[in-house]
Design an enzyme around this catalytic site. Structure first.
Site, PDB file in Angstrom:
ATOM      1  N   GLU A 427      36.407  38.115  42.579  1.00  0.00           N
ATOM      2  CA  GLU A 427      35.055  36.975  41.577  1.00  0.00           C
ATOM      3  C   GLU A 427      35.480  36.600  41.004  1.00  0.00           C
ATOM      4  O   GLU A 427      36.582  37.023  39.869  1.00  0.00           O
ATOM      5  CB  GLU A 427      34.226  38.800  41.001  1.00  0.00           C
ATOM      6  CG  GLU A 427      33.334  38.660  40.243  1.00  0.00           C
ATOM      7  CD  GLU A 427      32.020  37.293  41.227  1.00  0.00           C
ATOM      8  OE1 GLU A 427      32.229  37.365  41.752  1.00  0.00           O
ATOM      9  OE2 GLU A 427      31.188  37.465  39.499  1.00  0.00           O
ATOM     10  N   ASP A 500      37.097  43.090  39.165  1.00  0.00           N
ATOM     11  CA  ASP A 500      37.613  44.038  37.025  1.00  0.00           C
ATOM     12  C   ASP A 500      37.405  45.315  37.581  1.00  0.00           C
ATOM     13  O   ASP A 500      36.815  45.562  37.901  1.00  0.00           O
ATOM     14  CB  ASP A 500      36.724  43.310  36.489  1.00  0.00           C
ATOM     15  CG  ASP A 500      36.965  41.673  36.580  1.00  0.00           C
ATOM     16  OD1 ASP A 500      38.625  41.187  36.297  1.00  0.00           O
ATOM     17  OD2 ASP A 500      36.853  40.958  35.263  1.00  0.00           O
ATOM     18  N   ASP A 502      35.705  46.487  35.414  1.00  0.00           N
ATOM     19  CA  ASP A 502      34.642  47.303  33.914  1.00  0.00           C
ATOM     20  C   ASP A 502      33.036  47.292  34.870  1.00  0.00           C
ATOM     21  O   ASP A 502      33.395  47.190  36.524  1.00  0.00           O
ATOM     22  CB  ASP A 502      34.633  45.823  33.310  1.00  0.00           C
ATOM     23  CG  ASP A 502      34.129  44.804  34.270  1.00  0.00           C
ATOM     24  OD1 ASP A 502      34.337  44.559  34.742  1.00  0.00           O
ATOM     25  OD2 ASP A 502      34.830  43.806  33.169  1.00  0.00           O
ATOM     26  N   ASP A 504      30.763  45.413  35.625  1.00  0.00           N
ATOM     27  CA  ASP A 504      30.640  44.533  36.305  1.00  0.00           C
ATOM     28  C   ASP A 504      31.313  44.183  37.699  1.00  0.00           C
ATOM     29  O   ASP A 504      30.191  44.458  38.857  1.00  0.00           O
ATOM     30  CB  ASP A 504      30.367  43.075  35.647  1.00  0.00           C
ATOM     31  CG  ASP A 504      29.762  42.954  34.138  1.00  0.00           C
ATOM     32  OD1 ASP A 504      28.435  43.088  34.087  1.00  0.00           O
ATOM     33  OD2 ASP A 504      30.329  41.867  33.267  1.00  0.00           O
TER      34      ASP A 504
END
Ligand code: TSJ
Length: 637
Positions: A427, A500, A502, A504
């Site tokens: 991403e 990532d 996190d 998102d």
């Protein structure tokens, strides 16, 4: 029991050799010595009580996880027979626990045993793999007990008191020299017992986890049986009709079916043979699907919902949004397929078909409003399929014209043998850039994603084919999509999602996993999908090699090991913060990286997870994403 020899001593030796073989090669008998194998022990014991319930003699099964991971299973059946075998001098009860595959050899069974079936390796296997096992039988006015250690009898069956009740109780502790872990997961056991209770109408199963403080007993008891089962599976979906359709036919091959359509776009069908989940389907599911297609088409023509000029609705149109359970009982089931979870008995197809043809047709005649609601959905599914086909053709033609089948942003690898190739789906353009520079271009391809991600759970297939973000993924993998998907054509043996660590990133991971699960299921089942594990922290100090940590626990451990003197900690917020060399070293180099392989063996749980994650209800989704670590674990079990 006619193969038992007249010679007591010789027979005993044979018994011990049998159980010794189990201890030497436990994997052969229970699949593995991981947590999965450990849980199998419990199923194995509980299955015996369920058999007693199927035979009509047991109403309650109580399971407790005692402190120290001791398992206790107690039923109120007739109690394992205690009479002594005239030739061996050993009680029937003791034989059950000490002779391999002795279970099921006693008379008076229901004929459709769960135990002795698919994973029914017999209680003697559990006994062999238990540090100790204690069996208490109440029967014929008495209470009897016996005890084993590692499969050896340390106390033969002894009358220890009076009792006016009947039943069997088993307590055991798995052997920690055999199993990797003794830690039972309550949710795993719960799911299994819930399923058992759905499949055996009226049976009451309780589970109490006494390892917890203030432990509470959970109870599974469904008078509705399979009707309750589909209602449960659909509890987060919107039903097209209120009451599930229920079909039951007793006979040589008893058939029980429950169906409820929902507004979702996927089908959700589960089949069972003798209460065993046939994950790969088989002849019973085949009969169900054939009849479903025929009955709905016949009804639609007869009632002019389909006009003469219209084509027939196809099976997949009629299965859109269906939740169905097909449960049959077969005396001598033949299991086939890779995981031996596919029913092979050919006579079952016709039996299920006949039952369905009669009963479903009758239901539709009596419930025209329900029939109409379902058929309207089938017809729009059929239109969508047609639109998707056109979109797909367009894609194909475009590719032919432009003479390129690969998406522009894909940085492909040079290796041609797909088994050796991997594609990283990344991403964001900056992380994509680092990945392109850091990779080994011989076998690693990089596909950066951009644009708006589509929630496939809420979209029909024609949209998927036109989505700018998913299209490159479909083209890069190169094996088609949906019913066209052909896993033998994949261009990469490993499809690695790199996002990532996190919220998102979790969202992207989930969307992609949902997409793969719904539209490239064989890829998931085959174990081709992986999650990359980027580090969360870097520990560094002058003159010391950088240390990367992938979890808080790991960092704490490392800091304790090397001391905190002069150490700096960098927390990585995203992949973009790493330079190409770091990304290679920590996340992409096969020698040093960690990959989490996604395995979906429990489709039912996966469907629920994805419905929760991607459906319309927001609250459960938030909880789920917050508990992200757990979610990966769930997918992984
Ligand atoms: F696996 C096991 F053997 F350890 C075990 C068996 C464990 C538990 C918790 C329960 C049982 C079990 C077995 N419960 N109920 C029975 N029933 C019989 O074995 C039984 C009873 C009576 C008759 C009969 O013909 O009278 C036949 C059978 C097979």
């Amino acid at each position: 029991m006619d193969k038992v020899e007249n010679n007591y001593g010789a027979d005993q030796i044979q018994v011990l050799e049998g159980l010794e073989a189990v201890r030497k090669r436990p994997g052969m008998y229970i699949g593995s010595v991981s947590a999965r194998g450990l849980h199998h022990l419990v199923y194995e014991i509980v299955d015996n009580s369920v058999d007693e319930a199927l035979a009509g003699y047991c109403k309650n099964i109580n399971i407790e996880i005692e402190e120290g991971n001791i398992i206790k299973v107690k039923d109120d059946g007739r109690g394992v027979p205690i009479d002594t075998h005239e030739k061996t001098g050993i009680s029937a009860a003791e034989t059950v626990y000490t002779v391999l595959h002795a279970g099921g050899k006693f008379g008076g069974d229901s004929g459709y045993k769960v135990s002795g079936g698919l994973h029914g390796v017999g209680s003697s296997v559990v006994n062999a793999l238990a540090a100790w096992m204690e069996v208490t039988i109440e029967r014929e006015g008495g209470k009897y007990q016996m005890r084993f250690e590692r499969g050896n009898t340390v106390q033969p069956l002894t009358r220890i008191g009076e009792s006016n009740n009947t039943g069997t109780e088993v307590r055991f502790l798995a052997d920690d020299t055999i199993f990797e872990t003794l830690e039972y997961e309550k949710e795993v056991l719960e799911n299994r017992f819930r399923e058992m209770a759905f499949l055996t109408k009226g049976l009451r199963i309780t589970l109490e986890d006494q390892r917890e403080e203030n432990s509470k007993k959970v109870e599974f008891h469904f008078e509705g049986g399979l009707i309750s089962f589909v209602e449960y599976l659909n509890r987060k979906k919107e039903g097209l009709h209120k009451q599930p359709i229920y079909i039951e036919k007793k006979g040589e091959v008893p058939v029980e079916i429950a169906i409820q359509y929902t507004s979702s776009y996927t089908d959700n069908m589960y089949s069972f043979v003798n209460n065993i989940n046939t994950i790969e389907g088989g002849t019973h599911l085949e009969g169900f699907k054939r009849s479903l297609t025929k009955v709905f088409n016949d009804y639609a023509r007869k009632n002019k919902i389909l006009k003469e000029k219209d084509l027939n609705l196809q099976g997949e149109d009629i299965r859109e949004g269906i939740t169905a359970i097909v449960s049959v009982k077969v005396k001598e089931p033949q299991f086939e397929g890779q995981t031996k979870t596919k029913l092979g008995n050919s006579e079952v197809t016709g039996i299920v078909q006949t039952v369905m043809n009669e009963e479903l047709a009758a239901f539709l005649e009596e419930n025209p409003a329900v029939a109409k609601a379902i058929l309207e959905k089938c017809i729009s599914a059929s239109r969508a399929r047609e639109a998707a086909r056109k979109a797909r053709e367009l894609v194909r033609r475009k590719n032919v014209l432009e003479n390129t089948t690969l998406p522009g942003k894909l940085a492909d690898c040079s290796e041609k043998n797909a088994d050796l190739c991997e594609v990283y789906i990344v991403e964001g353009d900056s992380a994509g850039g680092s990945a392109k520079q850091g990779r080994d271009r011989k076998f690693q391809a990089i596909l950066p994603l951009w644009g708006k991600m589509l929630n496939v759970e809420k979209a029909r297939s024609e949209k998927i084919y036109n989505n700018e973000k998913l299209m490159p993924v479909i083209l890069a993998i190169g094996a088609g999509i949906g019913s066209d998907f052909d896993v033998t054509r994949i261009r990469y043996g490993k499809v690695i999602i790199m996002a990532d660590a996190d919220v998102d990133g979790a969202h992207i991971r989930t969307l992609l996993l949902t997409f793969f699960f719904r539209y490239m299921r064989p890829l998931v089942e085959n174990g081709n999908i992986y999650l990359a594990q980027p580090p969360l922290y870097k520990l560094y100090k002058k003159g010391m090699k950088d240390i990367y940590c992938y979890s808080d626990e790991e960092m704490d451990k490392k800091l304790t090991e090397i001391g905190r003197d002069g150490i700096s900690v960098q927390r990585y917020k995203g992949l973009g913060e790493m330079n190409p060399e770091q990304l290679w070293e920590t996340t992409m180099n096969p020698e040093t990286r960690t990959l989490v392989q996604i395995k979906l063996e429990d489709a039912m749980q996966a469907d629920e997870i994805f419905t929760t994650l991607m459906g319309d209800e927001i609250a459960p989704r938030r909880e789920f994403i917050e508990a992200n670590a757990k979610y990966v674990k769930n997918l992984d079990v």
